[in-house]
Design a protein around this motif. Structure first.
Motif, mmCIF file in Angstrom:
data_model
loop_
_atom_site.group_PDB
_atom_site.id
_atom_site.type_symbol
_atom_site.label_atom_id
_atom_site.label_comp_id
_atom_site.label_asym_id
_atom_site.label_seq_id
_atom_site.Cartn_x
_atom_site.Cartn_y
_atom_site.Cartn_z
ATOM 1 N N GLY A 16 0.823 -1.210 0.000
ATOM 2 C CA GLY A 16 0.000 0.000 0.000
ATOM 3 C C GLY A 16 0.851 1.252 0.000
ATOM 4 O O GLY A 16 0.481 2.264 0.584
ATOM 5 N N GLY A 17 1.982 1.203 -0.678
ATOM 6 C CA GLY A 17 2.966 2.281 -0.634
ATOM 7 C C GLY A 17 2.696 3.466 -1.534
ATOM 8 O O GLY A 17 3.567 4.305 -1.725
ATOM 9 N N GLY A 18 1.488 3.553 -2.082
ATOM 10 C CA GLY A 18 1.134 4.720 -2.896
ATOM 11 C C GLY A 18 0.710 5.875 -2.012
ATOM 12 O O GLY A 18 0.992 5.906 -0.820
ATOM 13 N N GLY A 19 0.038 6.853 -2.589
ATOM 14 C CA GLY A 19 -0.430 8.012 -1.821
ATOM 15 C C GLY A 19 0.725 8.837 -1.308
ATOM 16 O O GLY A 19 1.541 9.343 -2.073
ATOM 17 N N GLU A 20 0.836 8.931 0.000
ATOM 18 C CA GLU A 20 1.912 9.713 0.613
ATOM 19 C C GLU A 20 3.279 9.069 0.419
ATOM 20 O O GLU A 20 4.293 9.742 0.491
ATOM 21 N N GLY A 21 3.315 7.760 0.237
ATOM 22 C CA GLY A 21 4.594 7.067 0.025
ATOM 23 C C GLY A 21 5.563 7.254 1.170
ATOM 24 O O GLY A 21 6.762 7.461 0.956
ATOM 25 N N GLU A 39 -3.382 5.041 -9.597
ATOM 26 C CA GLU A 39 -3.427 6.469 -9.252
ATOM 27 C C GLU A 39 -2.775 6.753 -7.898
ATOM 28 O O GLU A 39 -2.203 7.831 -7.696
ATOM 29 N N GLU A 40 -2.847 5.812 -6.973
ATOM 30 C CA GLU A 40 -2.175 5.980 -5.676
ATOM 31 C C GLU A 40 -0.658 5.974 -5.855
ATOM 32 O O GLU A 40 0.053 6.768 -5.242
ATOM 33 N N LEU A 41 -0.162 5.081 -6.685
ATOM 34 C CA LEU A 41 1.280 5.027 -6.946
ATOM 35 C C LEU A 41 1.748 6.267 -7.693
ATOM 36 O O LEU A 41 2.833 6.795 -7.421
ATOM 37 N N ASP A 42 0.934 6.739 -8.633
ATOM 38 C CA ASP A 42 1.285 7.946 -9.385
ATOM 39 C C ASP A 42 1.361 9.164 -8.470
ATOM 40 O O ASP A 42 2.147 10.084 -8.711
ATOM 41 N N GLU A 43 0.540 9.185 -7.424
ATOM 42 C CA GLU A 43 0.511 10.289 -6.463
ATOM 43 C C GLU A 43 1.770 10.337 -5.597
ATOM 44 O O GLU A 43 2.179 11.402 -5.140
ATOM 45 N N ALA A 44 2.365 9.174 -5.348
ATOM 46 C CA ALA A 44 3.528 9.084 -4.459
ATOM 47 C C ALA A 44 4.749 9.728 -5.114
ATOM 48 O O ALA A 44 4.887 9.708 -6.331
ATOM 49 N N PRO A 45 5.631 10.296 -4.294
ATOM 50 C CA PRO A 45 6.858 10.876 -4.852
ATOM 51 C C PRO A 45 7.734 9.796 -5.479
ATOM 52 O O PRO A 45 7.518 8.603 -5.264
ATOM 53 N N GLY A 46 8.747 10.203 -6.227
ATOM 54 C CA GLY A 46 9.663 9.258 -6.878
ATOM 55 C C GLY A 46 10.777 8.823 -5.952
ATOM 56 O O GLY A 46 10.782 9.125 -4.769
ATOM 57 N N GLY A 47 11.726 8.090 -6.526
ATOM 58 C CA GLY A 47 12.904 7.678 -5.761
ATOM 59 C C GLY A 47 12.873 6.238 -5.289
ATOM 60 O O GLY A 47 13.799 5.789 -4.626
#
Length: 188
Positions: A16-21, A39-47
């Protein structure tokens, strides 16, 4: 306030590492974050690595990760999905590895949704977010503990705060089966 420091070594699967990440932000390239919603993964920052995947049916090989994390993710699942997710997490965890769960107690999330405000302090930033869910299944610390024990995990430690709880379980080294001299002779 949840204070997180970078203390885990090795590969981390963040369920569940999307959203805020949150875990991905803290551990960067050590993390493979999965979420069942693109869409949750896309919302999370990169890296960190991201993959759309169902946590109840992970596509990773057995013993692939040093740690598995779940940061306010189980609350979005039914009790049966939670059980299957924890079993899968235990399967992909290396022997001696740990599962880290941050979540909250939910007595009722239907018909009125349940919401919890969470403040997270990382070494380099502070995150304020709200997690909300509407579901029929409630959850508490004890139900999650029992699911982990049922999956063969060993309790290590916990922490209960104002808005939730933290649980840590370890996958013990699998014991060698007991073999008597008689059973060895039968195998020869």
């Amino acid at each position: 306030m949840i204070r997180l420091m970078k203390v885990l070594n090795g590969r981390i699967l963040d369920i569940g590492g999307g959203g805020e990440g949150v875990i991905g932000r803290l551990y960067g390239g050590q993390v493979t974050a999965i979420d069942n919603r693109r869409e949750e993964l896309d919302e999370a920052p990169g890296g960190f690595e991201k993959a759309v995947m169902d946590a109840t049916n992970l596509s990773f090989a057995d013993s692939s990760f040093d740690h598995v994390t779940s940061f306010f993710t189980l609350m979005f699942m039914t009790a049966e999905e939670q059980r299957e997710t924890i079993k899968e997490a235990a399967r992909v965890l290396k022997n001696g590895g740990e599962i880290h769960i941050w979540d909250c107690e939910i007595t009722s999330a239907y018909p009125e949704p349940f919401c919890v405000d969470v403040e997270i302090q990382l070494p380099t930033e502070r995150i304020s977010t709200t997690y909300g869910v509407g579901k029929l299944d409630g959850q508490d610390r004890n139900s999650i503990v029992q699911m982990c024990v049922d999956a063969g995990l060993v309790f290590v430690r916990d922490n209960i705060g104002e808005h939730g709880f933290y649980l840590c379980f370890k996958k013990e080294n699998e014991a060698w089966p007991e073999i008597s001299g008689e059973s060895i002779a039968k195998q020869m």
